[in-house]
Enzyme design. Sequence first.
Site, PDB file in Angstrom:
ATOM      1  N   LYS A 123      54.185  33.198  43.490  1.00 42.53           N
ATOM      2  CA  LYS A 123      54.207  32.914  42.049  1.00 42.53           C
ATOM      3  C   LYS A 123      55.555  33.311  41.429  1.00 42.53           C
ATOM      4  O   LYS A 123      56.350  34.046  42.046  1.00 42.53           O
ATOM      5  CB  LYS A 123      53.052  33.663  41.381  1.00 42.53           C
ATOM      6  CG  LYS A 123      51.663  33.138  41.781  1.00 42.53           C
ATOM      7  CD  LYS A 123      50.560  33.848  40.988  1.00 42.53           C
ATOM      8  CE  LYS A 123      49.188  33.324  41.344  1.00 42.53           C
ATOM      9  NZ  LYS A 123      48.124  33.973  40.520  1.00 42.53           N
ATOM     10  N   TYR A 180      44.979  24.016  38.759  1.00 47.84           N
ATOM     11  CA  TYR A 180      44.023  25.083  38.453  1.00 47.84           C
ATOM     12  C   TYR A 180      42.794  24.568  37.694  1.00 47.84           C
ATOM     13  O   TYR A 180      42.123  25.358  37.027  1.00 47.84           O
ATOM     14  CB  TYR A 180      44.713  26.167  37.622  1.00 47.84           C
ATOM     15  CG  TYR A 180      45.363  27.279  38.420  1.00 47.84           C
ATOM     16  CD1 TYR A 180      44.683  27.943  39.452  1.00 47.84           C
ATOM     17  CD2 TYR A 180      46.647  27.725  38.103  1.00 47.84           C
ATOM     18  CE1 TYR A 180      45.271  28.985  40.156  1.00 47.84           C
ATOM     19  CE2 TYR A 180      47.243  28.773  38.813  1.00 47.84           C
ATOM     20  CZ  TYR A 180      46.540  29.403  39.829  1.00 47.84           C
ATOM     21  OH  TYR A 180      47.125  30.451  40.511  1.00 47.84           O
ATOM     22  N   PHE A 190      41.270  32.518  30.368  1.00 46.96           N
ATOM     23  CA  PHE A 190      42.670  32.742  30.754  1.00 46.96           C
ATOM     24  C   PHE A 190      43.370  31.457  31.224  1.00 46.96           C
ATOM     25  O   PHE A 190      44.514  31.501  31.654  1.00 46.96           O
ATOM     26  CB  PHE A 190      42.764  33.832  31.834  1.00 46.96           C
ATOM     27  CG  PHE A 190      41.944  33.562  33.083  1.00 46.96           C
ATOM     28  CD1 PHE A 190      42.429  32.763  34.110  1.00 46.96           C
ATOM     29  CD2 PHE A 190      40.680  34.135  33.228  1.00 46.96           C
ATOM     30  CE1 PHE A 190      41.684  32.516  35.255  1.00 46.96           C
ATOM     31  CE2 PHE A 190      39.918  33.885  34.377  1.00 46.96           C
ATOM     32  CZ  PHE A 190      40.428  33.076  35.392  1.00 46.96           C
ATOM     33  N   ARG A 235      43.516  35.692  52.386  1.00 54.32           N
ATOM     34  CA  ARG A 235      42.882  36.367  51.246  1.00 54.32           C
ATOM     35  C   ARG A 235      42.887  37.883  51.467  1.00 54.32           C
ATOM     36  O   ARG A 235      43.097  38.653  50.521  1.00 54.32           O
ATOM     37  CB  ARG A 235      41.434  35.880  51.053  1.00 54.32           C
ATOM     38  CG  ARG A 235      41.282  34.416  50.703  1.00 54.32           C
ATOM     39  CD  ARG A 235      41.704  34.059  49.311  1.00 54.32           C
ATOM     40  NE  ARG A 235      41.093  34.863  48.283  1.00 54.32           N
ATOM     41  CZ  ARG A 235      41.243  34.637  46.968  1.00 54.32           C
ATOM     42  NH1 ARG A 235      41.990  33.620  46.538  1.00 54.32           N
ATOM     43  NH2 ARG A 235      40.694  35.414  46.076  1.00 54.32           N
ATOM     44  N   THR A 248      42.342  40.260  43.139  1.00 50.30           N
ATOM     45  CA  THR A 248      43.043  39.515  42.086  1.00 50.30           C
ATOM     46  C   THR A 248      43.865  40.452  41.182  1.00 50.30           C
ATOM     47  O   THR A 248      45.016  40.149  40.850  1.00 50.30           O
ATOM     48  CB  THR A 248      42.015  38.731  41.231  1.00 50.30           C
ATOM     49  OG1 THR A 248      41.225  37.930  42.108  1.00 50.30           O
ATOM     50  CG2 THR A 248      42.704  37.860  40.202  1.00 50.30           C
ATOM     51  N   ARG A 306      49.346  42.072  46.953  1.00 47.95           N
ATOM     52  CA  ARG A 306      49.219  42.323  45.507  1.00 47.95           C
ATOM     53  C   ARG A 306      49.363  43.801  45.167  1.00 47.95           C
ATOM     54  O   ARG A 306      49.885  44.151  44.107  1.00 47.95           O
ATOM     55  CB  ARG A 306      47.899  41.744  45.004  1.00 47.95           C
ATOM     56  CG  ARG A 306      47.989  40.216  44.888  1.00 47.95           C
ATOM     57  CD  ARG A 306      46.644  39.580  44.690  1.00 47.95           C
ATOM     58  NE  ARG A 306      46.742  38.210  44.202  1.00 47.95           N
ATOM     59  CZ  ARG A 306      45.695  37.385  44.112  1.00 47.95           C
ATOM     60  NH1 ARG A 306      44.502  37.796  44.480  1.00 47.95           N
ATOM     61  NH2 ARG A 306      45.864  36.160  43.657  1.00 47.95           N
ATOM     62  N   ASN A 316      50.374  38.413  39.607  1.00 52.16           N
ATOM     63  CA  ASN A 316      49.883  39.055  40.829  1.00 52.16           C
ATOM     64  C   ASN A 316      50.516  38.476  42.101  1.00 52.16           C
ATOM     65  O   ASN A 316      49.963  38.560  43.196  1.00 52.16           O
ATOM     66  CB  ASN A 316      48.351  39.050  40.869  1.00 52.16           C
ATOM     67  CG  ASN A 316      47.773  37.652  40.834  1.00 52.16           C
ATOM     68  OD1 ASN A 316      48.511  36.677  40.855  1.00 52.16           O
ATOM     69  ND2 ASN A 316      46.464  37.550  40.797  1.00 52.16           N
ATOM     70  N   HIS A 361      49.148  33.231  45.261  1.00 54.79           N
ATOM     71  CA  HIS A 361      47.899  32.476  45.227  1.00 54.79           C
ATOM     72  C   HIS A 361      47.507  32.192  46.666  1.00 54.79           C
ATOM     73  O   HIS A 361      48.378  31.943  47.509  1.00 54.79           O
ATOM     74  CB  HIS A 361      48.086  31.140  44.495  1.00 54.79           C
ATOM     75  CG  HIS A 361      46.955  30.177  44.733  1.00 54.79           C
ATOM     76  ND1 HIS A 361      45.808  30.201  43.976  1.00 54.79           N
ATOM     77  CD2 HIS A 361      46.780  29.212  45.687  1.00 54.79           C
ATOM     78  CE1 HIS A 361      44.973  29.268  44.456  1.00 54.79           C
ATOM     79  NE2 HIS A 361      45.541  28.655  45.486  1.00 54.79           N
ATOM     80  N   GLU A 407      44.271  21.645  48.237  1.00 56.21           N
ATOM     81  CA  GLU A 407      45.488  22.256  47.687  1.00 56.21           C
ATOM     82  C   GLU A 407      46.721  21.901  48.524  1.00 56.21           C
ATOM     83  O   GLU A 407      47.809  21.696  47.981  1.00 56.21           O
ATOM     84  CB  GLU A 407      45.306  23.777  47.602  1.00 56.21           C
ATOM     85  CG  GLU A 407      44.279  24.169  46.541  1.00 56.21           C
ATOM     86  CD  GLU A 407      44.052  25.665  46.395  1.00 56.21           C
ATOM     87  OE1 GLU A 407      43.225  26.045  45.554  1.00 56.21           O
ATOM     88  OE2 GLU A 407      44.697  26.459  47.107  1.00 56.21           O
TER      89      GLU A 407
HETATM   90  O1  CDP Z   1      43.882  34.267  42.617  1.00 58.20           O
HETATM   91  P1  CDP Z   1      42.458  34.661  42.886  1.00 58.20           P
HETATM   92  O2  CDP Z   1      41.713  33.632  43.708  1.00 58.20           O
HETATM   93  O3  CDP Z   1      42.346  36.046  43.449  1.00 58.20           O
HETATM   94  O4  CDP Z   1      41.728  34.747  41.455  1.00 58.20           O
HETATM   95  P2  CDP Z   1      40.982  33.624  40.582  1.00 58.20           P
HETATM   96  O5  CDP Z   1      39.746  34.224  40.058  1.00 58.20           O
HETATM   97  O6  CDP Z   1      40.863  32.340  41.345  1.00 58.20           O
HETATM   98  O7  CDP Z   1      41.960  33.417  39.346  1.00 58.20           O
HETATM   99  C1  CDP Z   1      43.130  32.624  39.471  1.00 58.20           C
HETATM  100  C2  CDP Z   1      44.270  33.386  38.829  1.00 58.20           C
HETATM  101  O8  CDP Z   1      44.016  33.506  37.440  1.00 58.20           O
HETATM  102  C3  CDP Z   1      44.461  34.813  39.318  1.00 58.20           C
HETATM  103  O9  CDP Z   1      45.245  34.921  40.487  1.00 58.20           O
HETATM  104  C4  CDP Z   1      45.141  35.476  38.133  1.00 58.20           C
HETATM  105  O10 CDP Z   1      46.541  35.298  38.194  1.00 58.20           O
HETATM  106  C5  CDP Z   1      44.608  34.705  36.941  1.00 58.20           C
HETATM  107  N1  CDP Z   1      43.594  35.486  36.212  1.00 58.20           N
HETATM  108  C6  CDP Z   1      43.939  36.052  35.005  1.00 58.20           C
HETATM  109  O11 CDP Z   1      45.072  35.900  34.533  1.00 58.20           O
HETATM  110  N2  CDP Z   1      43.007  36.788  34.313  1.00 58.20           N
HETATM  111  C7  CDP Z   1      41.769  36.972  34.798  1.00 58.20           C
HETATM  112  N3  CDP Z   1      40.879  37.699  34.119  1.00 58.20           N
HETATM  113  C8  CDP Z   1      41.419  36.412  36.047  1.00 58.20           C
HETATM  114  C9  CDP Z   1      42.356  35.671  36.738  1.00 58.20           C
HETATM  115 MG    MG Z   2      41.223  31.662  43.260  1.00 53.19          MG
END
Ligand code: CDP
Ligand code: MG
Length: 136
Positions: free
Chosen positions: A12, A52, A60, A88, A94, A105, A115, A118, A129
């Site tokens: 990112k 996304y 968010f 993962r 996250t 992370r 973070n 992705h 993807e």
């Molecule tokens: O990236 P990951 O799969 O771990 O998390 P996700 O639940 O798929 O969310 C996608 C991205 O949204 C995250 O990597 C965060 O950067 C962002 N996010 C955020 O800004 N605030 C949140 N409360 C949850 C996710």
């Molecule tokens: Mg995700």
Amino acid sequence: MNNLERTLSIIKPDAVERNLSEKIKSIFLKNNLLVKDTKKLHISKDEAAEFYKVHQSKPFYDQLCSYLSSGPIEVMILEGENAVLKNRELMGATDPKNAKDGTIRKLFGVSIDKNSVHGSDSVDNAKNEINFFFNK
Ligand code: CDP
Ligand code: MG
């Protein structure tokens, strides 16, 4: 190889900006995830919104799309045994605050939005993807 998979990783903007790409790739390589293809690009907010779209109902979402399009990113195809889950695990939770020691992370993430990486969360999403960024 019992279960050879491919997954999509994105470095990112916060991590590209801090020149962390090579360090992050070396973590993948050390853990037997090969970088099969990679490219650096700067996507538009509309492209981020498309990528996304599973998150479009989340509070968010708008900020997330602005962020992913805020600067250059590096996208790559990782390949290896159980690549989706392995990536993962290497990424960590996250929110960097909750990520285990040694994860990407935990090492590099700044906040829940910045973070650093992705990673696809399933084999099906990985295919979609990879296709989104590499048309293959
Ligand atoms: O990236 P990951 O799969 O771990 O998390 P996700 O639940 O798929 O969310 C996608 C991205 O949204 C995250 O990597 C965060 O950067 C962002 N996010 C955020 O800004 N605030 C949140 N409360 C949850 C996710
Ligand atoms: Mg995700």
